[in-house]
Enzyme design. Structure first.
Site, PDB file in Angstrom:
ATOM      1  N   LYS A 113      36.883  -9.012 -21.485  1.00  0.00           N
ATOM      2  CA  LYS A 113      36.581  -7.579 -21.503  1.00  0.00           C
ATOM      3  C   LYS A 113      35.805  -7.153 -20.247  1.00  0.00           C
ATOM      4  O   LYS A 113      35.274  -8.004 -19.510  1.00  0.00           O
ATOM      5  CB  LYS A 113      35.794  -7.261 -22.784  1.00  0.00           C
ATOM      6  CG  LYS A 113      36.596  -7.543 -24.066  1.00  0.00           C
ATOM      7  CD  LYS A 113      35.837  -7.082 -25.300  1.00  0.00           C
ATOM      8  CE  LYS A 113      36.621  -7.356 -26.572  1.00  0.00           C
ATOM      9  NZ  LYS A 113      35.944  -6.799 -27.774  1.00  0.00           N
ATOM     10  N   GLU A 164      50.432  -7.691 -29.457  1.00  0.00           N
ATOM     11  CA  GLU A 164      49.475  -7.522 -28.355  1.00  0.00           C
ATOM     12  C   GLU A 164      50.002  -8.151 -27.062  1.00  0.00           C
ATOM     13  O   GLU A 164      49.772  -7.627 -25.962  1.00  0.00           O
ATOM     14  CB  GLU A 164      48.126  -8.127 -28.750  1.00  0.00           C
ATOM     15  CG  GLU A 164      47.464  -7.340 -29.883  1.00  0.00           C
ATOM     16  CD  GLU A 164      46.176  -7.984 -30.390  1.00  0.00           C
ATOM     17  OE1 GLU A 164      45.769  -9.048 -29.860  1.00  0.00           O
ATOM     18  OE2 GLU A 164      45.580  -7.410 -31.320  1.00  0.00           O
ATOM     19  N   THR A 197      31.777 -11.486 -34.011  1.00  0.00           N
ATOM     20  CA  THR A 197      31.824 -10.218 -33.270  1.00  0.00           C
ATOM     21  C   THR A 197      30.475  -9.884 -32.648  1.00  0.00           C
ATOM     22  O   THR A 197      30.396  -9.462 -31.486  1.00  0.00           O
ATOM     23  CB  THR A 197      32.264  -9.078 -34.223  1.00  0.00           C
ATOM     24  OG1 THR A 197      33.479  -9.467 -34.873  1.00  0.00           O
ATOM     25  CG2 THR A 197      32.487  -7.780 -33.470  1.00  0.00           C
ATOM     26  N   ASN A 203      31.238  -7.464 -26.112  1.00  0.00           N
ATOM     27  CA  ASN A 203      31.219  -8.853 -26.582  1.00  0.00           C
ATOM     28  C   ASN A 203      32.197  -9.771 -25.855  1.00  0.00           C
ATOM     29  O   ASN A 203      32.652 -10.767 -26.408  1.00  0.00           O
ATOM     30  CB  ASN A 203      31.380  -8.906 -28.101  1.00  0.00           C
ATOM     31  CG  ASN A 203      32.680  -8.282 -28.568  1.00  0.00           C
ATOM     32  OD1 ASN A 203      33.521  -7.925 -27.749  1.00  0.00           O
ATOM     33  ND2 ASN A 203      32.850  -8.180 -29.872  1.00  0.00           N
TER      34      ASN A 203
HETATM   35  P1  GDP Z   1      36.669  -8.708 -33.416  1.00  0.00           P
HETATM   36  O1  GDP Z   1      37.963  -9.020 -34.129  1.00  0.00           O
HETATM   37  O2  GDP Z   1      35.630  -9.793 -33.545  1.00  0.00           O
HETATM   38  O3  GDP Z   1      36.882  -8.305 -31.970  1.00  0.00           O
HETATM   39  O4  GDP Z   1      36.006  -7.442 -34.143  1.00  0.00           O
HETATM   40  P2  GDP Z   1      36.617  -6.099 -34.776  1.00  0.00           P
HETATM   41  O5  GDP Z   1      38.114  -6.170 -34.873  1.00  0.00           O
HETATM   42  O6  GDP Z   1      35.838  -5.809 -36.002  1.00  0.00           O
HETATM   43  O7  GDP Z   1      36.219  -4.981 -33.696  1.00  0.00           O
HETATM   44  C1  GDP Z   1      36.972  -4.810 -32.521  1.00  0.00           C
HETATM   45  C2  GDP Z   1      36.021  -4.543 -31.382  1.00  0.00           C
HETATM   46  O8  GDP Z   1      35.371  -3.289 -31.594  1.00  0.00           O
HETATM   47  C3  GDP Z   1      34.863  -5.543 -31.253  1.00  0.00           C
HETATM   48  O9  GDP Z   1      35.225  -6.737 -30.602  1.00  0.00           O
HETATM   49  C4  GDP Z   1      33.854  -4.730 -30.459  1.00  0.00           C
HETATM   50  O10 GDP Z   1      34.174  -4.694 -29.057  1.00  0.00           O
HETATM   51  C5  GDP Z   1      34.043  -3.335 -31.040  1.00  0.00           C
HETATM   52  N1  GDP Z   1      33.063  -3.103 -32.107  1.00  0.00           N
HETATM   53  C6  GDP Z   1      33.026  -3.615 -33.357  1.00  0.00           C
HETATM   54  N2  GDP Z   1      31.942  -3.171 -34.046  1.00  0.00           N
HETATM   55  C7  GDP Z   1      31.272  -2.347 -33.184  1.00  0.00           C
HETATM   56  C8  GDP Z   1      30.081  -1.566 -33.281  1.00  0.00           C
HETATM   57  O11 GDP Z   1      29.398  -1.552 -34.317  1.00  0.00           O
HETATM   58  N3  GDP Z   1      29.713  -0.837 -32.171  1.00  0.00           N
HETATM   59  C9  GDP Z   1      30.454  -0.830 -31.025  1.00  0.00           C
HETATM   60  N4  GDP Z   1      30.037  -0.085 -29.981  1.00  0.00           N
HETATM   61  N5  GDP Z   1      31.588  -1.547 -30.898  1.00  0.00           N
HETATM   62  C10 GDP Z   1      31.989  -2.299 -31.952  1.00  0.00           C
END
Ligand code: GDP
Length: 138
Positions: free
Chosen positions: A10, A127, A92, A113
């Site tokens: 990222k 994707e 995450t 992240n």
């Molecule tokens: P992943 O599968 O671990 O990437 O997590 P998710 O699918 O739940 O979320 C997708 C992406 O959205 C994450 O990797 C973060 O970059 C972003 N994200 C998730 N939760 C939050 C949050 O609470 N705040 C912000 N700013 N970004 C978030």
């Protein structure tokens, strides 16, 4: 049978100079790189890629973050690629990520992240097709 997953390094990790460190750990963990590019997503690209999150309160932040600078996209191949790669990247929220995971090493917050990994074989293919033409995949 070998499976594939889609990785994105990222914008935060690219800005912080971690492309090389992340690719080293990915290949050391047994993933083969089957496609690779440095690219930048438009806001519209991010809105499409993360469509499932469009109702979430952080969606605007996610779109701004993921479009603000270059990313590295890659297709990675390994047995159990999706689950093994999610183990390698960690939780995450980097504060909850296990020691040695990519997010523990390189991420700064839940939003910023460092690394994306697909969450299913089906989404990995969707994707990969989002980022790569057939002739860019090996
Ligand atoms: P992943 O599968 O671990 O990437 O997590 P998710 O699918 O739940 O979320 C997708 C992406 O959205 C994450 O990797 C973060 O970059 C972003 N994200 C998730 N939760 C939050 C949050 O609470 N705040 C912000 N700013 N970004 C978030």
């Amino acid at each position: 049978m070998a499976h594939t997953t889609l990785m994105m390094i990222k914008p935060d990790a690219v800005e912080n100079g971690h492309i090389g460190g992340i690719l080293e750990k990915v290949t050391a963990a047994g993933f083969q790189i089957k496609a690779l590019k440095l690219t930048q997503l438009s806001k519209n690209d991010v809105e499409r890629f993360y469509e499932v999150h469009q109702e979430r309160p952080f969606f605007g932040e996610l779109v701004a973050f993921m479009s603000r600078g270059p990313i590295v996209a890659a297709v990675l191949e390994k047995e159990n690629a999706v689950s093994d790669f999610r183990t390698l990247i960690g939780a995450t929220n980097p504060a909850e990520a296990a020691e040695g995971t990519l997010r523990k090493l390189y991420a700064t917050s839940t939003g910023e992240n460092a690394v994306h990994g697909s969450d299913s074989d089906e989404n990995a293919e969707i994707e990969a097709a989002f980022h790569f033409a057939g002739r860019e995949r090996f």
